[in-house]
Scaffold this motif. Sequence first.
Motif, PDB file in Angstrom:
ATOM      1  N   CYS A 199       0.857  -1.194   0.000  1.00  0.00           N
ATOM      2  CA  CYS A 199       0.000   0.000   0.000  1.00  0.00           C
ATOM      3  C   CYS A 199       0.890   1.240   0.000  1.00  0.00           C
ATOM      4  O   CYS A 199       1.909   1.272   0.693  1.00  0.00           O
ATOM      5  CB  CYS A 199      -0.891   0.014   1.237  1.00  0.00           C
ATOM      6  SG  CYS A 199      -2.096  -1.320   1.287  1.00  0.00           S
ATOM      7  N   PRO A 200       0.529   2.259  -0.770  1.00  0.00           N
ATOM      8  CA  PRO A 200       1.370   3.462  -0.821  1.00  0.00           C
ATOM      9  C   PRO A 200       1.422   4.216   0.500  1.00  0.00           C
ATOM     10  O   PRO A 200       2.431   4.838   0.826  1.00  0.00           O
ATOM     11  CB  PRO A 200       0.742   4.317  -1.919  1.00  0.00           C
ATOM     12  CG  PRO A 200      -0.595   3.734  -2.182  1.00  0.00           C
ATOM     13  CD  PRO A 200      -0.604   2.332  -1.671  1.00  0.00           C
ATOM     14  N   ASP A 201       0.335   4.173   1.269  1.00  0.00           N
ATOM     15  CA  ASP A 201       0.273   4.863   2.552  1.00  0.00           C
ATOM     16  C   ASP A 201      -0.768   4.149   3.411  1.00  0.00           C
ATOM     17  O   ASP A 201      -1.590   3.397   2.897  1.00  0.00           O
ATOM     18  CB  ASP A 201      -0.122   6.329   2.342  1.00  0.00           C
ATOM     19  CG  ASP A 201       0.199   7.206   3.538  1.00  0.00           C
ATOM     20  OD1 ASP A 201       0.894   6.734   4.460  1.00  0.00           O
ATOM     21  OD2 ASP A 201      -0.240   8.366   3.563  1.00  0.00           O
ATOM     22  N   TRP A 202      -0.740   4.379   4.703  1.00  0.00           N
ATOM     23  CA  TRP A 202      -1.703   3.740   5.602  1.00  0.00           C
ATOM     24  C   TRP A 202      -2.685   4.802   6.056  1.00  0.00           C
ATOM     25  O   TRP A 202      -2.339   5.690   6.820  1.00  0.00           O
ATOM     26  CB  TRP A 202      -0.979   3.109   6.791  1.00  0.00           C
ATOM     27  CG  TRP A 202      -1.738   1.975   7.388  1.00  0.00           C
ATOM     28  CD1 TRP A 202      -2.310   1.953   8.624  1.00  0.00           C
ATOM     29  CD2 TRP A 202      -2.020   0.718   6.792  1.00  0.00           C
ATOM     30  NE1 TRP A 202      -2.935   0.748   8.823  1.00  0.00           N
ATOM     31  CE2 TRP A 202      -2.768  -0.037   7.704  1.00  0.00           C
ATOM     32  CE3 TRP A 202      -1.726   0.146   5.553  1.00  0.00           C
ATOM     33  CZ2 TRP A 202      -3.219  -1.326   7.441  1.00  0.00           C
ATOM     34  CZ3 TRP A 202      -2.172  -1.134   5.290  1.00  0.00           C
ATOM     35  CH2 TRP A 202      -2.905  -1.849   6.228  1.00  0.00           C
ATOM     36  N   THR A 203      -3.905   4.713   5.555  1.00  0.00           N
ATOM     37  CA  THR A 203      -4.939   5.707   5.825  1.00  0.00           C
ATOM     38  C   THR A 203      -6.227   5.013   6.252  1.00  0.00           C
ATOM     39  O   THR A 203      -6.332   3.783   6.161  1.00  0.00           O
ATOM     40  CB  THR A 203      -5.227   6.535   4.555  1.00  0.00           C
ATOM     41  OG1 THR A 203      -5.766   5.644   3.553  1.00  0.00           O
ATOM     42  CG2 THR A 203      -3.981   7.219   4.018  1.00  0.00           C
ATOM     43  N   VAL A 204      -7.193   5.794   6.671  1.00  0.00           N
ATOM     44  CA  VAL A 204      -8.514   5.248   6.992  1.00  0.00           C
ATOM     45  C   VAL A 204      -9.074   4.512   5.772  1.00  0.00           C
ATOM     46  O   VAL A 204      -9.618   3.410   5.880  1.00  0.00           O
ATOM     47  CB  VAL A 204      -9.476   6.369   7.457  1.00  0.00           C
ATOM     48  CG1 VAL A 204     -10.899   5.850   7.597  1.00  0.00           C
ATOM     49  CG2 VAL A 204      -9.003   6.985   8.757  1.00  0.00           C
ATOM     50  N   GLU A 205      -8.911   5.100   4.605  1.00  0.00           N
ATOM     51  CA  GLU A 205      -9.419   4.494   3.370  1.00  0.00           C
ATOM     52  C   GLU A 205      -8.708   3.179   3.067  1.00  0.00           C
ATOM     53  O   GLU A 205      -9.335   2.209   2.636  1.00  0.00           O
ATOM     54  CB  GLU A 205      -9.274   5.462   2.195  1.00  0.00           C
ATOM     55  CG  GLU A 205     -10.144   6.692   2.288  1.00  0.00           C
ATOM     56  CD  GLU A 205      -9.610   7.761   3.250  1.00  0.00           C
ATOM     57  OE1 GLU A 205      -8.397   7.746   3.605  1.00  0.00           O
ATOM     58  OE2 GLU A 205     -10.404   8.621   3.668  1.00  0.00           O
ATOM     59  N   THR A 206      -7.399   3.131   3.277  1.00  0.00           N
ATOM     60  CA  THR A 206      -6.631   1.905   3.046  1.00  0.00           C
ATOM     61  C   THR A 206      -7.133   0.796   3.957  1.00  0.00           C
ATOM     62  O   THR A 206      -7.346  -0.337   3.517  1.00  0.00           O
ATOM     63  CB  THR A 206      -5.127   2.144   3.300  1.00  0.00           C
ATOM     64  OG1 THR A 206      -4.672   3.205   2.468  1.00  0.00           O
ATOM     65  CG2 THR A 206      -4.313   0.903   3.045  1.00  0.00           C
ATOM     66  N   ILE A 207      -7.317   1.121   5.225  1.00  0.00           N
ATOM     67  CA  ILE A 207      -7.806   0.132   6.186  1.00  0.00           C
ATOM     68  C   ILE A 207      -9.199  -0.343   5.781  1.00  0.00           C
ATOM     69  O   ILE A 207      -9.491  -1.541   5.813  1.00  0.00           O
ATOM     70  CB  ILE A 207      -7.798   0.696   7.619  1.00  0.00           C
ATOM     71  CG1 ILE A 207      -6.352   0.925   8.074  1.00  0.00           C
ATOM     72  CG2 ILE A 207      -8.536  -0.228   8.581  1.00  0.00           C
ATOM     73  CD1 ILE A 207      -6.216   1.700   9.369  1.00  0.00           C
ATOM     74  N   GLN A 208     -10.066   0.569   5.372  1.00  0.00           N
ATOM     75  CA  GLN A 208     -11.425   0.209   4.958  1.00  0.00           C
ATOM     76  C   GLN A 208     -11.403  -0.716   3.739  1.00  0.00           C
ATOM     77  O   GLN A 208     -12.101  -1.732   3.716  1.00  0.00           O
ATOM     78  CB  GLN A 208     -12.252   1.460   4.657  1.00  0.00           C
ATOM     79  CG  GLN A 208     -13.640   1.181   4.135  1.00  0.00           C
ATOM     80  CD  GLN A 208     -14.508   0.394   5.112  1.00  0.00           C
ATOM     81  OE1 GLN A 208     -14.362   0.514   6.316  1.00  0.00           O
ATOM     82  NE2 GLN A 208     -15.400  -0.422   4.593  1.00  0.00           N
ATOM     83  N   MET A 209     -10.590  -0.386   2.740  1.00  0.00           N
ATOM     84  CA  MET A 209     -10.518  -1.228   1.538  1.00  0.00           C
ATOM     85  C   MET A 209      -9.976  -2.617   1.882  1.00  0.00           C
ATOM     86  O   MET A 209     -10.472  -3.629   1.388  1.00  0.00           O
ATOM     87  CB  MET A 209      -9.656  -0.566   0.465  1.00  0.00           C
ATOM     88  CG  MET A 209     -10.326   0.627  -0.187  1.00  0.00           C
ATOM     89  SD  MET A 209      -9.431   1.336  -1.586  1.00  0.00           S
ATOM     90  CE  MET A 209      -7.802   1.585  -0.939  1.00  0.00           C
ATOM     91  N   ARG A 210      -8.981  -2.666   2.745  1.00  0.00           N
ATOM     92  CA  ARG A 210      -8.414  -3.953   3.159  1.00  0.00           C
ATOM     93  C   ARG A 210      -9.428  -4.734   3.988  1.00  0.00           C
ATOM     94  O   ARG A 210      -9.530  -5.961   3.879  1.00  0.00           O
ATOM     95  CB  ARG A 210      -7.132  -3.714   3.950  1.00  0.00           C
ATOM     96  CG  ARG A 210      -6.316  -4.953   4.155  1.00  0.00           C
ATOM     97  CD  ARG A 210      -4.863  -4.612   4.489  1.00  0.00           C
ATOM     98  NE  ARG A 210      -4.122  -5.839   4.583  1.00  0.00           N
ATOM     99  CZ  ARG A 210      -3.963  -6.547   5.696  1.00  0.00           C
ATOM    100  NH1 ARG A 210      -4.462  -6.101   6.833  1.00  0.00           N
ATOM    101  NH2 ARG A 210      -3.289  -7.666   5.689  1.00  0.00           N
ATOM    102  N   GLN A 211     -10.197  -4.039   4.793  1.00  0.00           N
ATOM    103  CA  GLN A 211     -11.250  -4.659   5.600  1.00  0.00           C
ATOM    104  C   GLN A 211     -12.255  -5.372   4.689  1.00  0.00           C
ATOM    105  O   GLN A 211     -12.622  -6.515   4.931  1.00  0.00           O
ATOM    106  CB  GLN A 211     -11.959  -3.575   6.424  1.00  0.00           C
ATOM    107  CG  GLN A 211     -13.079  -4.057   7.281  1.00  0.00           C
ATOM    108  CD  GLN A 211     -12.628  -4.463   8.671  1.00  0.00           C
ATOM    109  OE1 GLN A 211     -11.518  -4.187   9.081  1.00  0.00           O
ATOM    110  NE2 GLN A 211     -13.486  -5.132   9.385  1.00  0.00           N
ATOM    111  N   VAL A 212     -12.684  -4.696   3.643  1.00  0.00           N
ATOM    112  CA  VAL A 212     -13.648  -5.266   2.698  1.00  0.00           C
ATOM    113  C   VAL A 212     -13.048  -6.490   2.014  1.00  0.00           C
ATOM    114  O   VAL A 212     -13.687  -7.537   1.893  1.00  0.00           O
ATOM    115  CB  VAL A 212     -14.096  -4.197   1.674  1.00  0.00           C
ATOM    116  CG1 VAL A 212     -14.884  -4.821   0.533  1.00  0.00           C
ATOM    117  CG2 VAL A 212     -14.911  -3.115   2.370  1.00  0.00           C
TER     118      VAL A 212
END
Length: 89
Positions: free
Chosen positions: A62-75
């Motif tokens: 992942c390029p960066d660790w963000t709320v959006e990154t966590i959400q996409m990985r969660q899904v």
Amino acid sequence: NPTGTDWPNFDDDQRRANTFRIGNLALLAKGPNGKIGNRPFTVKKPILTASALELTKEAGECPDWTVETIQMRQVRLSALAVATWPATP
């Protein structure tokens, strides 16, 4: 338990809400895990990327660790879990 220094792009509420989400977690062997602890993603990234575990390696890519990154990985991880362990009637 990340701090504001560890996750500078997260406010306090976002840190609390995302710390223990499955999308924020990654498996690591005991040695590498002890080395990175609660350090920032920039420190964790090369260790995650070097993992032999595919899902852990993906987290490191992942390029960066963000709320959006966590959400996409969660899904993604949720979909994999359902496909791997389908509910039985």
